[in-house]
Structure formats: structure tokens, C-alpha cells
Design a protein around this motif. Structure first.
Motif, mmCIF file in Angstrom:
data_model
loop_
_atom_site.group_PDB
_atom_site.id
_atom_site.type_symbol
_atom_site.label_atom_id
_atom_site.label_comp_id
_atom_site.label_asym_id
_atom_site.label_seq_id
_atom_site.Cartn_x
_atom_site.Cartn_y
_atom_site.Cartn_z
ATOM 1 N N MET A 1 36.837 35.267 20.289
ATOM 2 C CA MET A 1 36.954 35.599 21.707
ATOM 3 C C MET A 1 35.588 36.088 22.202
ATOM 4 N N ALA A 2 35.072 35.463 23.237
ATOM 5 C CA ALA A 2 33.762 35.813 23.774
ATOM 6 C C ALA A 2 33.814 37.079 24.622
ATOM 7 N N TYR A 3 34.955 37.354 25.230
ATOM 8 C CA TYR A 3 35.068 38.562 26.046
ATOM 9 C C TYR A 3 36.499 39.077 26.000
ATOM 10 N N ASP A 4 36.641 40.351 26.353
ATOM 11 C CA ASP A 4 37.934 41.039 26.322
ATOM 12 C C ASP A 4 38.759 40.623 27.543
ATOM 13 N N GLU A 5 39.795 39.830 27.313
ATOM 14 C CA GLU A 5 40.618 39.326 28.406
ATOM 15 C C GLU A 5 41.388 40.453 29.102
ATOM 16 N N ASP A 6 41.761 41.495 28.359
ATOM 17 C CA ASP A 6 42.451 42.641 28.986
ATOM 18 C C ASP A 6 41.522 43.350 29.973
ATOM 19 N N LEU A 7 40.263 43.510 29.592
ATOM 20 C CA LEU A 7 39.295 44.130 30.501
ATOM 21 C C LEU A 7 39.095 43.238 31.726
ATOM 22 N N ALA A 8 39.063 41.937 31.534
ATOM 23 C CA ALA A 8 38.924 41.013 32.667
ATOM 24 C C ALA A 8 40.087 41.182 33.644
ATOM 25 N N GLU A 9 41.289 41.319 33.120
ATOM 26 C CA GLU A 9 42.460 41.530 33.985
ATOM 27 C C GLU A 9 42.361 42.854 34.739
ATOM 28 N N ARG A 10 41.872 43.888 34.075
ATOM 29 C CA ARG A 10 41.706 45.189 34.743
ATOM 30 C C ARG A 10 40.688 45.089 35.879
ATOM 31 N N VAL A 11 39.590 44.364 35.639
ATOM 32 C CA VAL A 11 38.566 44.187 36.680
ATOM 33 C C VAL A 11 39.153 43.380 37.840
ATOM 34 N N ARG A 12 39.879 42.323 37.534
ATOM 35 C CA ARG A 12 40.516 41.522 38.589
ATOM 36 C C ARG A 12 41.436 42.383 39.446
ATOM 37 N N ALA A 13 42.187 43.282 38.810
ATOM 38 C CA ALA A 13 43.116 44.144 39.540
ATOM 39 C C ALA A 13 42.365 45.093 40.474
ATOM 40 N N VAL A 14 41.249 45.647 40.018
ATOM 41 C CA VAL A 14 40.458 46.550 40.874
ATOM 42 C C VAL A 14 39.872 45.773 42.045
ATOM 43 N N LEU A 15 39.317 44.591 41.767
ATOM 44 C CA LEU A 15 38.757 43.774 42.854
ATOM 45 C C LEU A 15 39.830 43.402 43.868
ATOM 46 N N ALA A 16 41.019 43.047 43.396
ATOM 47 C CA ALA A 16 42.120 42.691 44.302
ATOM 48 C C ALA A 16 42.532 43.898 45.140
ATOM 49 N N ALA A 17 42.568 45.078 44.535
ATOM 50 C CA ALA A 17 42.927 46.290 45.274
ATOM 51 C C ALA A 17 41.883 46.613 46.347
ATOM 52 N N ARG A 18 40.631 46.207 46.118
ATOM 53 C CA ARG A 18 39.552 46.427 47.085
ATOM 54 C C ARG A 18 39.442 45.273 48.072
ATOM 55 N N LEU A 19 40.350 44.282 47.932
ATOM 56 C CA LEU A 19 40.351 43.088 48.779
ATOM 57 C C LEU A 19 39.028 42.331 48.699
ATOM 58 N N VAL A 20 38.475 42.260 47.488
ATOM 59 C CA VAL A 20 37.209 41.579 47.256
ATOM 60 C C VAL A 20 37.488 40.246 46.576
ATOM 61 N N SER A 21 36.930 39.195 47.152
ATOM 62 C CA SER A 21 37.047 37.876 46.559
ATOM 63 C C SER A 21 35.842 37.652 45.649
ATOM 64 N N ALA A 22 36.101 37.292 44.412
ATOM 65 C CA ALA A 22 35.020 37.058 43.458
ATOM 66 C C ALA A 22 35.224 35.716 42.776
ATOM 67 N N ASP A 23 34.129 35.003 42.609
ATOM 68 C CA ASP A 23 34.154 33.766 41.828
ATOM 69 C C ASP A 23 33.890 34.150 40.383
ATOM 70 N N GLU A 24 34.674 33.608 39.486
ATOM 71 C CA GLU A 24 34.489 33.879 38.067
ATOM 72 C C GLU A 24 33.767 32.708 37.431
ATOM 73 N N ARG A 25 32.736 33.036 36.656
ATOM 74 C CA ARG A 25 31.961 31.990 35.986
ATOM 75 C C ARG A 25 31.678 32.407 34.546
ATOM 76 N N PRO A 26 31.843 31.478 33.628
ATOM 77 C CA PRO A 26 31.413 31.784 32.266
ATOM 78 C C PRO A 26 29.893 31.897 32.259
ATOM 79 N N MET A 27 29.387 32.946 31.652
ATOM 80 C CA MET A 27 27.953 33.154 31.651
ATOM 81 C C MET A 27 27.558 34.047 30.482
ATOM 82 N N MET A 28 26.486 33.697 29.826
ATOM 83 C CA MET A 28 25.929 34.501 28.734
ATOM 84 C C MET A 28 26.981 34.838 27.675
#
Length: 138
Positions: A1-28
């Protein structure tokens, strides 16, 4: 696993609560959250990457779990990694996301890379004129 999927879900939830639209891209080898076309947050392994104001960089490094982001062996000022120790609570994660979102409008977007430049054989290359004169050396 290249990254922690649980942490990604937590970040998505915070961004959604802030009404922020973010593009997700695999990087580094991880996942990057682009806000308004600019790198804002990311996840590498089990660490959060946050792009923050350079003016608060040194202060941020004093916070629990915050370490300099070093990709090439040198710290990148304005970018930090936050280890799981600094992300245990929802409040801590929210504070890092908020710092990155606060800086994002002032962040400079990186130039988009076009197609990969192919090397030209030296005998066929045309010398380029500099855009401006080079400084004279004494």
C-alpha cells in the motif's frame, strides 16, 4: 500500500465538511489533494503532507508529529509531513487541513508540464539566444 487509505478518507471528510472541492491525483508514491489547481495536501505512506505558509513553518515544526518534508535529502520549506502521532484526534487533523487551506489561495501553482522534451543531436541543435543578456563577469 503506497498510502494510508483510512487517512485519505479522514482528509476527504474534513474537506467535505469545509465544502472544499479537491482533485485527487496519485503523486510521489502517494495521493495528492489539489485545490484550485494547486498542491494543498497529500498522503505518503501513513503521513499527511501539508503545504503551509513559510512564515509559520518553523513554528509548525514544534507541533507534535510534525517533521520537515524531505524528498531529495533537503527540507522543502513550506511543506511538512505530519506523522500519525500528530493526527490521532479529529481536531489535530482538522487544524493541519485548515492551515493548508488557509495558505492555498496565496500558494503559487506549479507550471504544467507539457510533453516530454526529446534530446536533440548536437549537430542538429540550433543555439538559443538568451532572453536577456547574461551578467558580465569581471
Amino acid at each position: 500500500m503506497a498510502y494510508d487509505e483510512d487517512l485519505a478518507e479522514r482528509v476527504r471528510a474534513v474537506l467535505a465538511a469545509r465544502l472544499v472541492s479537491a482533485d485527487e491525483r496519485p503523486m510521489m508514491g502517494g495521493l495528492c489533494f489539489m485545490v484550485d489547481g494547486k498542491m494543498c495536501l497529500g498522503i505518503s505512506k501513513n503521513r499527511l503532507m501539508a503545504r503551509i505558509d513559510r512564515a509559520i513553518y518553523d513554528e509548525a515544526l514544534t507541533r507534535k508529529g510534525c517533521i520537515p518534508m524531505e524528498i531529495t535529502g533537503r527540507p522543502m520549506r513550506g511543506f511538512v509531513f505530519v506523522t500519525p502521532e500528530g493526527l490521532r484526534s479529529k481536531r489535530n487533523l482538522e487544524s493541519w487541513v485548515d492551515l493548508a487551506l488557509e495558505f492555498n489561495p496565496r500558494a503559487v501553482a506549479s507550471r504544467r508540464r507539457g510533453s516530454i522534451a526529446r534530446p536533440v543531436a548536437p549537430e542538429t541543435a540550433t543555439p538559443r539566444k538568451p532572453d536577456r543578456p547574461l551578467a558580465q563577469k569581471d
